[in-house]
Design an enzyme around this catalytic site. Sequence first.
Site, PDB file in Angstrom:
ATOM      1  N   ASP A 166       3.357   5.091  -7.417  1.00 48.89           N
ATOM      2  CA  ASP A 166       2.976   5.170  -5.832  1.00 48.89           C
ATOM      3  C   ASP A 166       3.418   6.727  -5.555  1.00 48.89           C
ATOM      4  OD1 ASP A 166       2.893   2.592  -6.483  1.00 48.89           O
ATOM      5  OD2 ASP A 166       4.707   1.986  -5.562  1.00 48.89           O
TER       6      ASP A 166
ATOM      7  N   LEU B 266       0.918  -1.263  -0.049  1.00 50.08           N
ATOM      8  CA  LEU B 266       0.016  -0.116  -0.007  1.00 50.08           C
ATOM      9  C   LEU B 266       0.817   1.144  -0.167  1.00 50.08           C
ATOM     10  CD1 LEU B 266      -3.001  -1.126   2.377  1.00 50.08           C
ATOM     11  CD2 LEU B 266      -2.831  -1.104   0.028  1.00 50.08           C
TER      12      LEU B 266
HETATM   13  C1  GLA Z   1       5.042  -1.462  -7.218  1.00 47.39           C
HETATM   14  C2  GLA Z   1       5.759  -0.152  -7.957  1.00 47.39           C
HETATM   15  C3  GLA Z   1       5.126   0.477  -8.909  1.00 47.39           C
HETATM   16  C4  GLA Z   1       4.219  -0.455  -9.848  1.00 47.39           C
HETATM   17  C5  GLA Z   1       3.439  -1.442  -9.120  1.00 47.39           C
HETATM   18  C6  GLA Z   1       2.777  -2.315  -9.954  1.00 47.39           C
HETATM   19  O1  GLA Z   1       4.056  -0.689  -6.346  1.00 47.39           O
HETATM   20  O2  GLA Z   1       6.333   0.593  -6.828  1.00 47.39           O
HETATM   21  O3  GLA Z   1       5.498   1.544  -9.511  1.00 47.39           O
HETATM   22  O4  GLA Z   1       5.154  -0.736 -10.842  1.00 47.39           O
HETATM   23  O5  GLA Z   1       4.473  -2.277  -8.318  1.00 47.39           O
HETATM   24  O6  GLA Z   1       1.623  -2.043 -10.781  1.00 47.39           O
END
Ligand code: GLA
Length: 403
Positions: free
Chosen positions: A180, A132
């Site tokens: 993120d 998360l």
């Molecule tokens: C992790 C990475 C993101 C993305 C997701 C998969 O959370 O930090 O940048 O690539 O995996 O969608």
Amino acid sequence: MSHSPIFLQDRVIRAFEHRHGHAPSVVAQAPGRVNLIGEHTDYNQGFVLPCAIDFGTVVAARARDDNRLHVLALDQNNATDCFAIDAPIEPRADAPWANYVRGMIRAMQQQGYVLGGADLVIGGDVPQGAGLSSSAALEVAVGHALKDLFRLDPLCGMDIALLAQRAENEFVGCNCGIMDQLISAQGLKDHAVLIDCDSLALRPVPMPPELAVMIVHSCVRRGLVESEYNMRRQQCEVAAAFFGVSSLRHVSQADLARKGAQLDGLILRRARHVVTENQRVLDMADALSRRQLLRVGELMAASHDSMRNDFEITVPAVDELVMILQEAIGPAGGARMTGGGFGGCVVALMPQAKVAEVKAAVLNQYRSPSGEAGTVYVCHASAGAGRVPPGKSRLEPAPCIIR
Ligand code: GLA
């Protein structure tokens, strides 16, 4: 655990006062995130549809009159870190949490921002290791606190997100995409945000008010994440090179149908996930805007199948949890794994009226391989990072730049 933002900020401010004998001059917060759809598409310059959640990280700060950075991390058993701001900043092998703070500071300095010494107290309630984005929340909250403390006015939310990604890529050593950090910096209350990871354009997508966002932690600790993540990235690059483009963003389903047979089977499946997932993200943004819950459910189910069969990033317990949720929710709404994969969380969307029944189904029917029940969080799409104004028990979201 309470996840009231007000409870959290009060806890951090009180801890600052207790340790330093005076109030912080700046308090900033940044949220974690859940991705509704669009997995492993960000580093392929594609589309994602996350929302910020009402679990976050708070940083209380005050300038010091020397050149030292003192950090106290309440949720790491009150661990501390202390280093000189004007000497080379190196990663610490013994305290991984500290590297998100150090990395953010180094990225800001590399970009030419001049920082002074400061005391920071950090606390948060984003479940750690669940996928998360507790680390993105930490980096972005530190960036906001330092921006306010040292009046780095030209620095906007987008810049802080890019600096945070640089900290992850170059300092922490995680080769993640931009999703993120960007949603933590630029989330919008009651909205998901459609992010074009090529142009970095953002489009707010209103969450239907009748829809609840449930996150269930499978209690499968995410294993092998880094090596498998990097391997998926490489496989996507191989596929893009085969099509003669810079990223899979520029490959269509028609391209796949025309030339895909010449590709190695595994690389073809990886590419097919990314190409079809990009389309599902756009379709999901439409379906949510039109409040078409049946379509939302279909798209989430197709996304999960694609992650399981083509991208191969799910594990059996997570597949089982998704099935339990899908059955309990019925056709109006849906569920899929969310985040990098190999364990972690499932996201589910359902009418508010179904929450109690779905929660009961999960708690009764799901067990992780080690016998644990899932942990259920009911979240709200929340504002991105911003300053907590002094003396107010209310979060002030940063202005969101919509390009
Ligand atoms: C992790 C990475 C993101 C993305 C997701 C998969 O959370 O930090 O940048 O690539 O995996 O969608």
